[in-house]
Scaffold this active site. Structure first.
Site, PDB file in Angstrom:
ATOM      1  N   ILE A 134       0.756  -1.555   0.188  1.00  0.00           N
ATOM      2  CA  ILE A 134       0.283  -0.410  -0.117  1.00  0.00           C
ATOM      3  C   ILE A 134       0.593   0.899   0.085  1.00  0.00           C
ATOM      4  O   ILE A 134       2.101   0.918   0.639  1.00  0.00           O
ATOM      5  CB  ILE A 134      -0.917  -0.178   1.367  1.00  0.00           C
ATOM      6  CG1 ILE A 134      -0.406  -0.507   2.808  1.00  0.00           C
ATOM      7  CG2 ILE A 134      -2.252  -0.938   1.275  1.00  0.00           C
ATOM      8  CD1 ILE A 134      -1.594   0.238   3.422  1.00  0.00           C
ATOM      9  N   ASP A 135       0.628   2.314  -0.742  1.00  0.00           N
ATOM     10  CA  ASP A 135       1.436   3.988  -0.385  1.00  0.00           C
ATOM     11  C   ASP A 135       2.023   4.170   0.430  1.00  0.00           C
ATOM     12  O   ASP A 135       1.430   4.082   1.418  1.00  0.00           O
ATOM     13  CB  ASP A 135       0.375   4.714  -1.751  1.00  0.00           C
ATOM     14  CG  ASP A 135       0.143   4.431  -3.039  1.00  0.00           C
ATOM     15  OD1 ASP A 135       0.913   3.864  -3.587  1.00  0.00           O
ATOM     16  OD2 ASP A 135      -0.924   4.261  -2.620  1.00  0.00           O
ATOM     17  N   LYS A 136       2.872   4.652   0.346  1.00  0.00           N
ATOM     18  CA  LYS A 136       3.363   5.798   1.598  1.00  0.00           C
ATOM     19  C   LYS A 136       2.696   5.969   2.946  1.00  0.00           C
ATOM     20  O   LYS A 136       2.972   6.001   3.796  1.00  0.00           O
ATOM     21  CB  LYS A 136       4.258   6.582   1.591  1.00  0.00           C
ATOM     22  CG  LYS A 136       4.525   7.139   3.090  1.00  0.00           C
ATOM     23  CD  LYS A 136       5.947   8.220   2.483  1.00  0.00           C
ATOM     24  CE  LYS A 136       6.541   9.401   3.217  1.00  0.00           C
ATOM     25  NZ  LYS A 136       7.441   9.945   3.018  1.00  0.00           N
TER      26      LYS A 136
END
Length: 317
Positions: free
Chosen positions: A134-136
């Site tokens: 999942i994105d930062k």
């Protein structure tokens, strides 16, 4: 070291060794089995064979499945919010702001570094056992395999689209109903650092969403992913003109909604990440085969934003 033995079933007579191994030891990937054959770690009746050689059926196979170090990143003492852990599986709740895997600009201080500190044996697994990202600036649940068998199982489940993933997202705009976005995603034709819905050369991407809570100018939605393209939810919601609150890449220019209380206005202005949380994760346990599911409440920053939106609605009533 793990020495595994098996007898070649008679119905596999005439099959190549590499093909037979994939049938007899399905917990390991074909590429890993090929590597072990070439390294001489597969014995057939005590002898080394080439992968293309055919079997007669009934042979005794011995596989040396000793783990090898494939990760070179350094362990770092970074706190982990562990939701579940056993000998083959780890479920963590990733906070917003934590990069999942080292890359340009973030070579340390990542989830991988934290995992290697928590479980050093993960250095024998691709990406330290991480099979999806999942994105930062997205928070929420992530699954990590702790063995090669578990890694192979989770990758197969992802490919078969049997992993259940639900997200909570706060979007700009008043939605009238849920729906599905079935639009291919690829590199943006102009800005190569972004993704976009494209008509040619994109990969299939399917996003289902339903309404959770509506405000005057915002909507909280529950999103279910059928595919897992990079930035899929963010791209699809922007495509249908409901960008995520706080999205610095796909959200467009910041515009303060009308009729905001001072507290809500300050919260919206200072919310610098996409309001997206991986809330639910369900999968078939790689060892027991049982279906397991975990759910994690949205983090404090999103909770505060929802609280202020609700209070603002009451003030305007």
């Amino acid at each position: 070291m793990t020495i595994l033995t098996a007898r070649v079933p008679e119905e596999l007579a005439g099959m190549r060794l590499d093909q037979c191994l994939a049938e007899v030891f399905p917990d390991y990937s074909r590429s890993k089995l090929q590597t072990w054959i070439k390294a001489g770690r597969v014995l057939v009746d005590g002898e080394i064979m080439k992968g293309r050689e055919k079997l007669d059926g009934g042979e005794e196979i011995e596989l040396d499945a000793e783990a090898e170090r494939v990760i070179e990143y350094a362990p770092q003492e970074i706190p982990l919010d562990i939701i579940y852990e056993d000998d083959s599986l780890l479920i963590v709740n990733k906070p917003a702001g934590l990069v999942v895997h080292p890359a340009v600009g973030n070579w340390d201080g990542t989830l991988v570094n934290a995992l290697l500190n928590h479980a050093p044996s993960l250095d024998t697994l691709p990406r330290a056992g991480i099979v999806h990202r999942i994105d930062k600036d997205t928070s929420g649940l992530l699954m990590i395999a702790k063995t090669l068998q578990a890694h192979n199982s989770l990758v197969e489940q992802l490919q078969e689209r049997s992993i259940h993933r639900e997200y909570l997202a706060l979007v700009k705009g008043w939605m009238t109903a849920g729906g599905t976005v079935d639009e291919p995603i690829g590199r943006h034709p102009v800005d190569r650092k972004r993704n976009a819905v494209v008509r040619r050369g994109g990969k299939e991407a399917i996003t289902h969403y339903r309404l959770e809570q509506r405000f005057k100018r915002h909507t909280l939605i529950r999103v279910k992913l059928e595919t897992g393209r990079t930035h899929q939810i963010r791209v699809h919601m922007t495509h249908i003109n409901y960008p995520l609150v706080g999205d610095q890449v796909y959200g467009g220019r910041f515009q303060m909604p009308a009729d905001c209380s001072p507290a809500l206005a300050e919260a919206l202005r200072n919310f610098k990440r996409q309001a997206l949380h991986a809330a639910k994760l369900g999968l078939e346990h790689p060892e027991t085969g049982e279906y397991c599911e975990w759910e994690q409440a949205i983090p404090e920053d999103m909770q505060n934003l929802l609280k202020l939106l609700a209070e603002n609605e009451l003030d305007q009533a």
